[in-house]
Design a protein around this motif. Structure first.
Motif, mmCIF file in Angstrom:
data_model
loop_
_atom_site.group_PDB
_atom_site.id
_atom_site.type_symbol
_atom_site.label_atom_id
_atom_site.label_comp_id
_atom_site.label_asym_id
_atom_site.label_seq_id
_atom_site.Cartn_x
_atom_site.Cartn_y
_atom_site.Cartn_z
ATOM 1 N N HIS A 70 -1.601 0.588 -11.024
ATOM 2 C CA HIS A 70 -0.831 -0.628 -10.751
ATOM 3 C C HIS A 70 -1.357 -1.366 -9.514
ATOM 4 C CE1 HIS A 70 1.870 1.594 -13.470
ATOM 5 N NE2 HIS A 70 2.212 0.388 -13.870
ATOM 6 N N ASN A 71 -2.612 -1.110 -9.196
ATOM 7 C CA ASN A 71 -3.328 -1.857 -8.153
ATOM 8 C C ASN A 71 -2.685 -1.752 -6.774
ATOM 9 O OD1 ASN A 71 -5.363 -2.911 -9.981
ATOM 10 N ND2 ASN A 71 -3.745 -4.244 -10.789
ATOM 11 N N VAL A 72 -2.127 -0.576 -6.480
ATOM 12 C CA VAL A 72 -1.593 -0.315 -5.154
ATOM 13 C C VAL A 72 -2.663 0.408 -4.340
ATOM 14 C CG1 VAL A 72 0.174 0.861 -3.794
ATOM 15 C CG2 VAL A 72 0.766 -0.131 -6.024
ATOM 16 N N PRO A 73 -3.190 -0.200 -3.287
ATOM 17 C CA PRO A 73 -4.176 0.479 -2.447
ATOM 18 C C PRO A 73 -3.564 1.727 -1.811
ATOM 19 C CG PRO A 73 -4.107 -1.868 -1.967
ATOM 20 C CD PRO A 73 -2.915 -1.568 -2.813
ATOM 21 N N VAL A 74 -4.362 2.786 -1.696
ATOM 22 C CA VAL A 74 -3.819 4.049 -1.192
ATOM 23 C C VAL A 74 -4.675 4.635 -0.073
ATOM 24 C CG1 VAL A 74 -2.774 4.597 -3.421
ATOM 25 C CG2 VAL A 74 -5.038 5.513 -2.868
ATOM 26 N N GLY A 75 -4.002 5.418 0.764
ATOM 27 C CA GLY A 75 -4.630 6.331 1.698
ATOM 28 C C GLY A 75 -3.985 7.681 1.479
ATOM 29 N N ILE A 76 -4.395 8.673 2.260
ATOM 30 C CA ILE A 76 -3.777 9.998 2.101
ATOM 31 C C ILE A 76 -3.489 10.610 3.463
ATOM 32 C CG2 ILE A 76 -4.888 10.406 -0.123
ATOM 33 C CD1 ILE A 76 -5.992 12.584 2.667
ATOM 34 N N TYR A 77 -2.593 11.613 3.447
ATOM 35 C CA TYR A 77 -2.406 12.420 4.637
ATOM 36 C C TYR A 77 -2.358 13.888 4.267
ATOM 37 C CZ TYR A 77 2.704 13.081 3.833
ATOM 38 O OH TYR A 77 3.930 13.418 3.339
ATOM 39 N N PHE A 78 -2.798 14.717 5.212
ATOM 40 C CA PHE A 78 -2.824 16.166 5.049
ATOM 41 C C PHE A 78 -2.037 16.774 6.188
ATOM 42 C CE2 PHE A 78 -4.412 20.419 5.705
ATOM 43 C CZ PHE A 78 -4.628 20.911 4.421
ATOM 44 N N TYR A 79 -1.108 17.677 5.875
ATOM 45 C CA TYR A 79 -0.233 18.289 6.874
ATOM 46 C C TYR A 79 -0.891 19.547 7.433
ATOM 47 C CZ TYR A 79 4.161 19.860 8.992
ATOM 48 O OH TYR A 79 5.136 20.250 9.878
ATOM 49 N N MET A 80 -1.269 19.501 8.697
ATOM 50 C CA MET A 80 -1.952 20.618 9.337
ATOM 51 C C MET A 80 -0.961 21.672 9.794
ATOM 52 S SD MET A 80 -4.759 20.475 12.420
ATOM 53 C CE MET A 80 -3.753 20.838 13.857
ATOM 54 N N GLY A 81 -1.199 22.929 9.419
ATOM 55 C CA GLY A 81 -0.304 24.014 9.785
ATOM 56 C C GLY A 81 -0.421 24.414 11.245
ATOM 57 N N SER A 82 0.578 25.138 11.737
ATOM 58 C CA SER A 82 0.642 25.506 13.148
ATOM 59 C C SER A 82 -0.387 26.554 13.531
ATOM 60 C CB SER A 82 2.050 26.014 13.496
ATOM 61 O OG SER A 82 2.365 27.153 12.717
ATOM 62 N N ASP A 83 -1.005 27.214 12.545
ATOM 63 C CA ASP A 83 -2.005 28.230 12.866
ATOM 64 C C ASP A 83 -3.393 27.633 13.080
ATOM 65 O OD1 ASP A 83 -2.309 27.497 10.228
ATOM 66 O OD2 ASP A 83 -2.894 29.500 9.549
ATOM 67 N N CYS A 84 -3.539 26.327 12.939
ATOM 68 C CA CYS A 84 -4.825 25.676 13.173
ATOM 69 C C CYS A 84 -4.872 25.271 14.643
ATOM 70 C CB CYS A 84 -4.984 24.464 12.258
ATOM 71 S SG CYS A 84 -6.670 23.825 12.213
ATOM 72 N N PHE B 28 0.848 -1.194 0.000
ATOM 73 C CA PHE B 28 0.000 0.000 0.000
ATOM 74 C C PHE B 28 0.882 1.242 0.000
ATOM 75 C CE2 PHE B 28 0.891 -0.776 4.476
ATOM 76 C CZ PHE B 28 1.119 0.497 4.985
ATOM 77 N N ALA B 29 0.241 2.396 -0.232
ATOM 78 C CA ALA B 29 0.949 3.676 -0.195
ATOM 79 C C ALA B 29 0.040 4.733 0.412
ATOM 80 C CB ALA B 29 1.384 4.100 -1.591
ATOM 81 N N ILE B 30 0.609 5.573 1.268
ATOM 82 C CA ILE B 30 -0.096 6.722 1.818
ATOM 83 C C ILE B 30 0.471 7.960 1.118
ATOM 84 C CG2 ILE B 30 -0.777 7.970 3.889
ATOM 85 C CD1 ILE B 30 -1.669 5.030 3.846
ATOM 86 N N LEU B 31 -0.397 8.688 0.425
ATOM 87 C CA LEU B 31 0.020 9.813 -0.401
ATOM 88 C C LEU B 31 -0.282 11.138 0.284
ATOM 89 C CD1 LEU B 31 -1.724 8.605 -3.700
ATOM 90 C CD2 LEU B 31 0.501 7.854 -2.788
ATOM 91 N N LYS B 32 0.653 12.065 0.233
ATOM 92 C CA LYS B 32 0.357 13.408 0.734
ATOM 93 C C LYS B 32 -0.547 14.105 -0.263
ATOM 94 C CE LYS B 32 2.310 17.714 2.470
ATOM 95 N NZ LYS B 32 3.533 18.489 2.782
ATOM 96 N N ILE B 33 -1.691 14.582 0.212
ATOM 97 C CA ILE B 33 -2.603 15.300 -0.673
ATOM 98 C C ILE B 33 -2.376 16.806 -0.624
ATOM 99 C CG2 ILE B 33 -4.506 15.550 0.984
ATOM 100 C CD1 ILE B 33 -6.401 14.879 -1.401
ATOM 101 N N GLY B 34 -1.871 17.283 0.519
ATOM 102 C CA GLY B 34 -1.621 18.718 0.632
ATOM 103 C C GLY B 34 -1.360 19.113 2.062
#
Length: 206
Positions: free
Chosen positions: A53-67, A25-31
């Motif tokens: 290529h049939n690789v299951p995926v998830g995603i991650y989002f990087y939260m900024g320090s102002d949140c 699997f792969a975890i992709l940065k979305i933004g």
């Protein structure tokens, strides 16, 4: 256990044909929202390449320090949902909170909770990413986020986590080598059968 990677623009152009032969699997940065809301410039290429290529995926989002408030967390979730609108994910949607401000721990925890809750209510399997100690001890109140799954960074794999005792996924190296990727890449292990869980519950676009 299933072995995977997490990638972003820092890995450049990935040969997913080669990578697909050695990862599960792969975890992709979305933004992210550090320095303003943005979409990772390699997300679309990585998503299409992995899926082709049939690789299951998830995603991650990087939260900024102002949140750092509940209201900001809910607003951030609305923007993330816009990014997720057209894709489907066999692995979770993770909020990366390792870059948040230590001195605003309570406010950050409120923001993370509300962001994750809003994403969850929209039909996504949501988790929180960070390092075992410097994130889940120092930057958030981990007990307040107990309802959400965790993706924990602690190296190497033989080292037990001390703050988060149970997690769905573990990042255990930042210097991995994978065919089809130039340079280093993060390595991960998933302890749960996320594709089955997510598809059976009709989450993440399924």
């Amino acid at each position: 256990m299933r072995k995977g990677i997490d990638v972003s623009r820092w890995q450049g152009c990935i040969d997913w044909c080669k990578a697909s032969k050695v990862i599960d699997f792969a975890i992709l940065k979305i933004g992210g929202s550090d320095g303003g809301l943005y979409r990772d410039k390699y997300y679309d290429t990585n998503y299409l390449g992995a899926k082709a290529h049939n690789v299951p995926v998830g995603i991650y989002f990087y939260m900024g320090s102002d949140c750092n408030t509940a209201d900001k967390g809910r607003a951030l979730a609305v923007n993330i949902l816009k990014m997720l609108a057209n894709d489907s994910y066999e692995y979770p949607v993770y909020l990366d909170v390792e870059g948040t401000n230590i001195v605003e721990k309570d406010g950050v925890t409120d923001a993370v909770y509300e962001c994750c809750r809003t994403l969850e209510e929209a039909g996504f399997y949501v988790g929180v990413y960070g390092s075992d100690v410097s994130t889940f001890r120092d930057r958030v109140n981990a007990d307040a986020l107990a309802r959400f799954d965790k993706w924990v960074a602690r190296y190497p794999l033989e080292n037990d986590c001390t703050v988060i005792k149970s997690c769905g996924m573990r990042q255990y190296s930042s210097t991995g080598k994978v065919e089809g990727i130039q340079g280093n890449v993060d390595l991960d292990i998933a302890y749960y059968d996320f594709p089955t869980i997510i598809k059976n519950k009709h989450l993440n676009g399924f």
